[in-house]
Design an enzyme around this catalytic site. Structure first.
Site, PDB file in Angstrom:
ATOM      1  N   LYS A 184     -17.908  42.640  17.046  1.00 55.97           N
ATOM      2  CA  LYS A 184     -17.742  41.182  17.223  1.00 55.97           C
ATOM      3  C   LYS A 184     -18.362  40.760  18.557  1.00 55.97           C
ATOM      4  O   LYS A 184     -19.064  39.743  18.639  1.00 55.97           O
ATOM      5  CB  LYS A 184     -16.261  40.794  17.174  1.00 55.97           C
TER       6      LYS A 184
ATOM      7  N   TYR B 239     -14.833  48.194  15.756  1.00 56.32           N
ATOM      8  CA  TYR B 239     -14.740  46.891  15.093  1.00 56.32           C
ATOM      9  C   TYR B 239     -14.848  45.766  16.128  1.00 56.32           C
ATOM     10  O   TYR B 239     -15.674  44.854  16.005  1.00 56.32           O
ATOM     11  CB  TYR B 239     -13.423  46.767  14.297  1.00 56.32           C
TER      12      TYR B 239
ATOM     13  N   ASN C 119      -1.956  45.601   9.152  1.00 55.15           N
ATOM     14  CA  ASN C 119      -1.546  44.385   9.860  1.00 55.15           C
ATOM     15  C   ASN C 119      -0.132  43.959   9.461  1.00 55.15           C
ATOM     16  O   ASN C 119       0.368  44.299   8.385  1.00 55.15           O
ATOM     17  CB  ASN C 119      -2.542  43.258   9.595  1.00 55.15           C
TER      18      ASN C 119
ATOM     19  N   ASN D  37      -4.411  35.505  14.976  1.00 53.99           N
ATOM     20  CA  ASN D  37      -3.888  36.300  13.843  1.00 53.99           C
ATOM     21  C   ASN D  37      -3.690  35.420  12.606  1.00 53.99           C
ATOM     22  O   ASN D  37      -2.641  34.763  12.479  1.00 53.99           O
ATOM     23  CB  ASN D  37      -2.565  36.957  14.238  1.00 53.99           C
TER      24      ASN D  37
ATOM     25  N   ILE E 111     -10.281  35.024   4.284  1.00 58.45           N
ATOM     26  CA  ILE E 111     -10.498  33.773   5.030  1.00 58.45           C
ATOM     27  C   ILE E 111     -11.604  32.950   4.370  1.00 58.45           C
ATOM     28  O   ILE E 111     -11.476  31.736   4.189  1.00 58.45           O
ATOM     29  CB  ILE E 111     -10.844  34.070   6.508  1.00 58.45           C
TER      30      ILE E 111
ATOM     31  N   SER F 241     -13.511  37.038  16.873  1.00 53.56           N
ATOM     32  CA  SER F 241     -12.108  37.455  16.941  1.00 53.56           C
ATOM     33  C   SER F 241     -11.625  37.403  18.377  1.00 53.56           C
ATOM     34  O   SER F 241     -12.402  37.617  19.326  1.00 53.56           O
ATOM     35  CB  SER F 241     -12.010  38.892  16.412  1.00 53.56           C
TER      36      SER F 241
HETATM   37  P1  NAD Z   1     -12.108  40.184   4.084  1.00 55.61           P
HETATM   38  O1  NAD Z   1     -12.359  41.643   4.079  1.00 55.61           O
HETATM   39  O2  NAD Z   1     -11.052  39.647   3.189  1.00 55.61           O
HETATM   40  O3  NAD Z   1     -13.467  39.389   3.780  1.00 55.61           O
HETATM   41  C1  NAD Z   1     -14.727  39.882   4.166  1.00 55.61           C
HETATM   42  C2  NAD Z   1     -15.648  39.795   2.957  1.00 55.61           C
HETATM   43  O4  NAD Z   1     -16.933  40.291   3.335  1.00 55.61           O
HETATM   44  C3  NAD Z   1     -15.161  40.622   1.779  1.00 55.61           C
HETATM   45  O5  NAD Z   1     -15.137  39.827   0.618  1.00 55.61           O
HETATM   46  C4  NAD Z   1     -16.209  41.759   1.671  1.00 55.61           C
HETATM   47  O6  NAD Z   1     -16.393  42.165   0.336  1.00 55.61           O
HETATM   48  C5  NAD Z   1     -17.444  41.110   2.271  1.00 55.61           C
HETATM   49  N1  NAD Z   1     -18.414  42.026   2.866  1.00 55.61           N
HETATM   50  C6  NAD Z   1     -18.193  43.009   3.785  1.00 55.61           C
HETATM   51  N2  NAD Z   1     -19.350  43.622   4.096  1.00 55.61           N
HETATM   52  C7  NAD Z   1     -20.332  43.013   3.371  1.00 55.61           C
HETATM   53  C8  NAD Z   1     -21.741  43.187   3.256  1.00 55.61           C
HETATM   54  N3  NAD Z   1     -22.387  44.146   3.930  1.00 55.61           N
HETATM   55  N4  NAD Z   1     -22.414  42.380   2.422  1.00 55.61           N
HETATM   56  C9  NAD Z   1     -21.797  41.414   1.723  1.00 55.61           C
HETATM   57  N5  NAD Z   1     -20.464  41.199   1.776  1.00 55.61           N
HETATM   58  C10 NAD Z   1     -19.745  41.994   2.597  1.00 55.61           C
HETATM   59  O7  NAD Z   1     -11.816  39.769   5.604  1.00 55.61           O
HETATM   60  P2  NAD Z   1     -11.251  38.431   6.196  1.00 55.61           P
HETATM   61  O8  NAD Z   1      -9.897  38.689   6.727  1.00 55.61           O
HETATM   62  O9  NAD Z   1     -11.461  37.312   5.262  1.00 55.61           O
HETATM   63  O10 NAD Z   1     -12.204  38.285   7.464  1.00 55.61           O
HETATM   64  C11 NAD Z   1     -13.393  37.511   7.422  1.00 55.61           C
HETATM   65  C12 NAD Z   1     -14.107  37.639   8.743  1.00 55.61           C
HETATM   66  O11 NAD Z   1     -13.239  37.210   9.791  1.00 55.61           O
HETATM   67  C13 NAD Z   1     -14.513  39.067   9.094  1.00 55.61           C
HETATM   68  O12 NAD Z   1     -15.765  39.039   9.727  1.00 55.61           O
HETATM   69  C14 NAD Z   1     -13.428  39.515  10.059  1.00 55.61           C
HETATM   70  O13 NAD Z   1     -13.876  40.504  10.933  1.00 55.61           O
HETATM   71  C15 NAD Z   1     -13.134  38.224  10.783  1.00 55.61           C
HETATM   72  N6  NAD Z   1     -11.786  38.210  11.361  1.00 55.61           N
HETATM   73  C16 NAD Z   1     -10.707  38.427  10.556  1.00 55.61           C
HETATM   74  C17 NAD Z   1      -9.441  38.454  11.110  1.00 55.61           C
HETATM   75  C18 NAD Z   1      -8.219  38.712  10.257  1.00 55.61           C
HETATM   76  O14 NAD Z   1      -7.172  38.993  10.800  1.00 55.61           O
HETATM   77  N7  NAD Z   1      -8.291  38.618   8.935  1.00 55.61           N
HETATM   78  C19 NAD Z   1      -9.274  38.226  12.479  1.00 55.61           C
HETATM   79  C20 NAD Z   1     -10.397  37.997  13.264  1.00 55.61           C
HETATM   80  C21 NAD Z   1     -11.654  37.982  12.684  1.00 55.61           C
HETATM   81  C1  UD1 Z   2      -5.126  43.439  14.766  1.00 51.24           C
HETATM   82  C2  UD1 Z   2      -6.296  44.227  15.250  1.00 51.24           C
HETATM   83  C3  UD1 Z   2      -7.271  43.303  15.940  1.00 51.24           C
HETATM   84  C4  UD1 Z   2      -7.690  42.188  14.987  1.00 51.24           C
HETATM   85  C5  UD1 Z   2      -6.431  41.459  14.518  1.00 51.24           C
HETATM   86  C6  UD1 Z   2      -6.798  40.430  13.495  1.00 51.24           C
HETATM   87  C7  UD1 Z   2      -5.364  46.450  15.632  1.00 51.24           C
HETATM   88  C8  UD1 Z   2      -4.990  47.465  16.660  1.00 51.24           C
HETATM   89  N1  UD1 Z   2      -5.822  45.268  16.122  1.00 51.24           N
HETATM   90  O1  UD1 Z   2      -4.495  42.865  15.891  1.00 51.24           O
HETATM   91  O2  UD1 Z   2      -8.425  44.001  16.349  1.00 51.24           O
HETATM   92  O3  UD1 Z   2      -8.534  41.276  15.644  1.00 51.24           O
HETATM   93  O4  UD1 Z   2      -5.541  42.405  13.910  1.00 51.24           O
HETATM   94  O5  UD1 Z   2      -5.669  39.775  13.018  1.00 51.24           O
HETATM   95  O6  UD1 Z   2      -5.288  46.680  14.440  1.00 51.24           O
HETATM   96  N2  UD1 Z   2       3.090  45.519  13.845  1.00 51.24           N
HETATM   97  C9  UD1 Z   2       4.253  46.209  13.578  1.00 51.24           C
HETATM   98  N3  UD1 Z   2       4.329  46.912  12.404  1.00 51.24           N
HETATM   99  C10 UD1 Z   2       3.307  46.960  11.494  1.00 51.24           C
HETATM  100  C11 UD1 Z   2       2.117  46.239  11.784  1.00 51.24           C
HETATM  101  C12 UD1 Z   2       2.052  45.537  12.977  1.00 51.24           C
HETATM  102  O7  UD1 Z   2       5.194  46.202  14.362  1.00 51.24           O
HETATM  103  O8  UD1 Z   2       3.443  47.630  10.463  1.00 51.24           O
HETATM  104  C13 UD1 Z   2       3.006  44.748  15.100  1.00 51.24           C
HETATM  105  C14 UD1 Z   2       1.895  45.238  16.010  1.00 51.24           C
HETATM  106  O9  UD1 Z   2       2.375  46.229  16.878  1.00 51.24           O
HETATM  107  C15 UD1 Z   2       1.545  43.934  16.741  1.00 51.24           C
HETATM  108  C16 UD1 Z   2       1.862  42.822  15.737  1.00 51.24           C
HETATM  109  O10 UD1 Z   2       2.715  43.417  14.761  1.00 51.24           O
HETATM  110  O11 UD1 Z   2       2.391  43.784  17.841  1.00 51.24           O
HETATM  111  C17 UD1 Z   2       0.621  42.288  15.061  1.00 51.24           C
HETATM  112  O12 UD1 Z   2      -0.114  43.379  14.544  1.00 51.24           O
HETATM  113  P1  UD1 Z   2      -1.424  43.194  13.640  1.00 51.24           P
HETATM  114  O13 UD1 Z   2      -1.109  42.295  12.488  1.00 51.24           O
HETATM  115  O14 UD1 Z   2      -1.960  44.532  13.341  1.00 51.24           O
HETATM  116  O15 UD1 Z   2      -2.411  42.368  14.580  1.00 51.24           O
HETATM  117  P2  UD1 Z   2      -2.962  42.687  16.051  1.00 51.24           P
HETATM  118  O16 UD1 Z   2      -2.415  43.917  16.582  1.00 51.24           O
HETATM  119  O17 UD1 Z   2      -2.762  41.454  16.840  1.00 51.24           O
END
Ligand code: NAD
Ligand code: UD1
Length: 336
Positions: free
Chosen positions: A159, A155, A205, A185, A17, A129
């Site tokens: 948050k 996790y 995911n 998501n 992100i 999140s």
């Molecule tokens: P990502 O893992 O791709 O990016 C996170 C980055 O943080 C990575 O580049 C990692 O190397 C760096 N990092 C982790 N710990 C560190 C530390 N101690 N010091 C310095 N760098 C560090 O994840 P993302 O999907 O881009 O997510 C970014 C943020 O958004 C995270 O905080 C995540 O929890 C939050 N978030 C993500 C999702 C999702 O589905 N991707 C959903 C909700 C919230």
């Molecule tokens: C997951 C995390 C949540 C996080 C979010 C970020 C878990 C339990 N929850 O949520 O904490 O904030 O990602 O995007 O990991 N699915 C399948 N087959 C797969 C993978 C997923 O059927 O192989 C389904 C899951 O059951 C769910 C949907 O796809 O219904 C989305 O799953 P996922 O991408 O893991 O996201 P969340 O469960 O919403």
């Protein structure tokens, strides 16, 4: 604060992100520095950012747990604003290794806040999140709901805890302007296909798993549960294109105000797992092998955003569709 040409520190800026947000920030004329320890990203992302924007952000390979290295970054430049993405995010791993998650995410956030406060940097956007809403039996989440209810994994708790720390900080120091963005998501990638999410090993995911099946790296998608009380029996989620999500951060910068404010970033539209599979097959023109598997423990049947607060206050709403996300993912797969 003049909101043009800001000097912005992005933690986690080489991640999935963060890198998309860095592209939008550079395109809008901001100056960006990145702090990342590369634990879950690659340095080559900087080349991709440069290819897209013709600009290369300053990069500091620093771990947020190393407070003296972090302080040096703040000593060196004056930042107007910090966007904090850096953190660990694998739900299952957080259950197995809670101390690692609490240390990395909470201590990392505390170190960052201490550096910010001691260097008089008091504008922050934090990656939160939808998981903070927990399991309240509510499908469409609005920011007025309580948070921290029945959280099932460390996790998600990090948050929630960081949001609470941010609220306390804003009470103690009213000069802080903080926005927590609660992502639903995130899916998809930059239209160029140069940036994207490409986890090693077997993804947890949905979208990264679908991508590996589409790329022939995994044989089939297992759909976790087809007996939920939803129209087609599979779970409903709110999949938001990562570029829309990134633009939500630009809107949040404009909307920063004193105190702590949380916003949902989602589309408000629920999509089932089966609908996602069908959309993928339609956009790609290829069948996607899948079978039904038992429910995944901890999954909520339905979870999607009420994004109206962000629309009202930040003048932001998601514009791209899941078909746009799938099209961009196919470009990314072809680039690999
Ligand atoms: P990502 O893992 O791709 O990016 C996170 C980055 O943080 C990575 O580049 C990692 O190397 C760096 N990092 C982790 N710990 C560190 C530390 N101690 N010091 C310095 N760098 C560090 O994840 P993302 O999907 O881009 O997510 C970014 C943020 O958004 C995270 O905080 C995540 O929890 C939050 N978030 C993500 C999702 C999702 O589905 N991707 C959903 C909700 C919230
Ligand atoms: C997951 C995390 C949540 C996080 C979010 C970020 C878990 C339990 N929850 O949520 O904490 O904030 O990602 O995007 O990991 N699915 C399948 N087959 C797969 C993978 C997923 O059927 O192989 C389904 C899951 O059951 C769910 C949907 O796809 O219904 C989305 O799953 P996922 O991408 O893991 O996201 P969340 O469960 O919403």
């Amino acid at each position: 604060m003049n909101k043009d040409n800001l000097h912005i520190l992005v933690t986690g800026g080489t991640g999935y992100i963060g890198s998309h947000v860095v592209v939008e920030l550079l395109d809008q004329g901001h100056t960006v520095e990145i702090v990342d320890n590369l634990i879950n990203s690659q340095i080559e992302v900087l080349d991709k950012i440069e290819q897209i924007t013709n600009q290369r952000p300053v990069f500091h390979e620093v771990d947020l747990l190393d407070s003296s290295a972090l302080n040096q970054v703040f000593d060196h430049s004056h930042f107007d604003l910090v966007i904090h993405f850096a953190g660990l995010k694998a739900v299952a791993e957080s259950i197995e290794q809670p101390l690692k998650y609490y240390d990395n995410n909470i201590t990392g956030a505390l170190n960052l806040l201490q550096s910010m406060q001691s260097h008089d940097v008091k504008q922050l956007i934090f990656s939160s999140s939808a998981t903070v809403y927990g399991d309240q039996g509510i499908e469409q989440c609005v920011e007025t709901l309580p948070t921290g209810i029945k959280l099932t994994n460390p996790y998600g708790k990090t948050k929630y805890m960081i949001e609470e720390i941010l609220k306390d900080l804003c009470v103690a120091d009213p000069e802080f302007n903080i926005i927590a963005l609660r992502y639903f998501n995130p899916v998809g990638n930059h239209v160029s296909g140069l940036l994207g999410e490409n986890p090693n090993g077997i993804p947890n995911n949905l979208m990264p798993y679908i991508m590996k099946v589409a790329a022939g790296e995994l044989p089939e998608l297992h759909i976790f549960g087809n007996d939920y009380e939803t129209p087609d029996g599979t779970c409903l989620r709110d999949y938001i294109h990562v570029v829309d999500l990134a633009r939500g951060h630009l809107a949040a910068i404009r909307g920063l105000k004193p105190g702590f404010t949380a916003y949902n970033l989602g589309t408000g539209r629920p999509t089932s797992v089966l609908e996602m599979v069908t959309a993928f097959e339609q956009v790609s023109g290829q069948p996607l092998s899948h079978s039904f598997a038992p429910r995944r423990p901890g999954d909520l049947p339905k979870l999607y955003a009420d994004p109206s607060k962000a629309e009202r206050d930040l003048n932001w709403h998601a514009e791209l569709t899941i078909e746009d996300a799938i099209r961009d993912i196919l470009t990314f797969i072809n680039h690999k």
